[in-house]
Design a protein around this motif. Structure first.
Motif, mmCIF file in Angstrom:
data_model
loop_
_atom_site.group_PDB
_atom_site.id
_atom_site.type_symbol
_atom_site.label_atom_id
_atom_site.label_comp_id
_atom_site.label_asym_id
_atom_site.label_seq_id
_atom_site.Cartn_x
_atom_site.Cartn_y
_atom_site.Cartn_z
ATOM 1 N N ILE A 243 18.109 17.112 1.521
ATOM 2 C CA ILE A 243 17.396 15.860 1.339
ATOM 3 C C ILE A 243 16.098 16.161 0.605
ATOM 4 N N SER A 244 15.719 15.261 -0.279
ATOM 5 C CA SER A 244 14.480 15.415 -1.022
ATOM 6 C C SER A 244 13.599 14.195 -0.753
ATOM 7 N N ILE A 245 12.335 14.449 -0.408
ATOM 8 C CA ILE A 245 11.379 13.375 -0.132
ATOM 9 C C ILE A 245 10.240 13.509 -1.127
ATOM 10 N N PHE B 96 -6.805 0.037 -6.385
ATOM 11 C CA PHE B 96 -5.871 0.856 -5.610
ATOM 12 C C PHE B 96 -4.443 0.521 -6.005
ATOM 13 N N CYS B 97 -3.571 1.523 -5.945
ATOM 14 C CA CYS B 97 -2.153 1.280 -6.204
ATOM 15 C C CYS B 97 -1.338 1.771 -5.005
ATOM 16 N N PRO B 98 -0.176 1.162 -4.773
ATOM 17 C CA PRO B 98 0.629 1.526 -3.599
ATOM 18 C C PRO B 98 1.328 2.874 -3.772
ATOM 19 N N ILE B 99 1.499 3.548 -2.647
ATOM 20 C CA ILE B 99 2.260 4.794 -2.613
ATOM 21 C C ILE B 99 3.659 4.453 -2.130
ATOM 22 N N ARG B 100 4.662 4.864 -2.893
ATOM 23 C CA ARG B 100 6.049 4.621 -2.515
ATOM 24 C C ARG B 100 6.706 5.940 -2.162
ATOM 25 N N CYS B 101 7.750 5.858 -1.376
ATOM 26 C CA CYS B 101 8.495 7.044 -0.972
ATOM 27 C C CYS B 101 9.898 6.958 -1.567
ATOM 28 N N ARG B 102 10.366 8.083 -2.093
ATOM 29 C CA ARG B 102 11.728 8.137 -2.631
ATOM 30 C C ARG B 102 12.484 9.243 -1.908
ATOM 31 N N ILE B 103 13.569 8.850 -1.248
ATOM 32 C CA ILE B 103 14.450 9.799 -0.572
ATOM 33 C C ILE B 103 15.672 9.977 -1.471
ATOM 34 N N THR B 104 16.054 11.217 -1.711
ATOM 35 C CA THR B 104 17.246 11.514 -2.502
ATOM 36 C C THR B 104 18.188 12.339 -1.647
#
Length: 140
Positions: free
Chosen positions: A6-8, A22-30
């Motif tokens: 898994i990659s985060i 400010f800009c949002p932080i998003r998370c991507r799971i692969t």
């Protein structure tokens, strides 16, 4: 048990800078070449983000809180992934996300299972919408 990795990755959504800068932080799971992107609910100034280290810099109270929150998110995702590896034979990226959110992944149902579920639900309706005779003719 599968041996997939898994990659985060945490990403800035620089297109959505708010009025405060400010800009949002998003998370991507692969996982297995499939991606799931979701918002972390955290915001940061774009020049405070080190993309290579996946950290907010320089160290200050605000950035330390953001780094701690991102670490917690990463740990929860890894925990969900490990739990699914132990408990399930097969799962996908959506199951990992659902488990991370604290919900239980839905098990797939077979055709016979669907019939049994239908029969149980209609049996509860005896006396309301069905009588016993019509229910016995519905049951397979």
């Amino acid at each position: 048990m599968n041996n997939y990795k898994i990659s985060i990755l945490f990403l800035l959504n620089k297109v959505r800078i708010n009025k405060k800068g400010f800009c949002p932080i998003r998370c991507r799971i692969t996982y297995q070449k499939k991606r799931k992107i979701f918002s972390t609910g955290l915001f940061i100034k774009p020049n405070s983000w080190d993309n290579g280290l996946q950290l907010a810099k320089p160290p200050n109270p605000e950035n330390n809180i953001i780094n701690t929150q991102l670490s917690l998110i990463s740990q929860k995702i890894n925990e969900a992934f490990l739990m699914l590896q132990v408990l399930s034979d097969s799962f996908d990226i959506d199951d990992i996300y659902i488990k991370y959110k604290g919900e239980e992944p839905k098990a797939e149902i077979t055709i016979l299972g669907a019939y049994d579920l239908h029969n149980e639900k209609t049996k509860k309706l005896i006396g309301k919408d069905f009588n016993k005779l019509s229910w016995s003719s519905i049951v397979l």
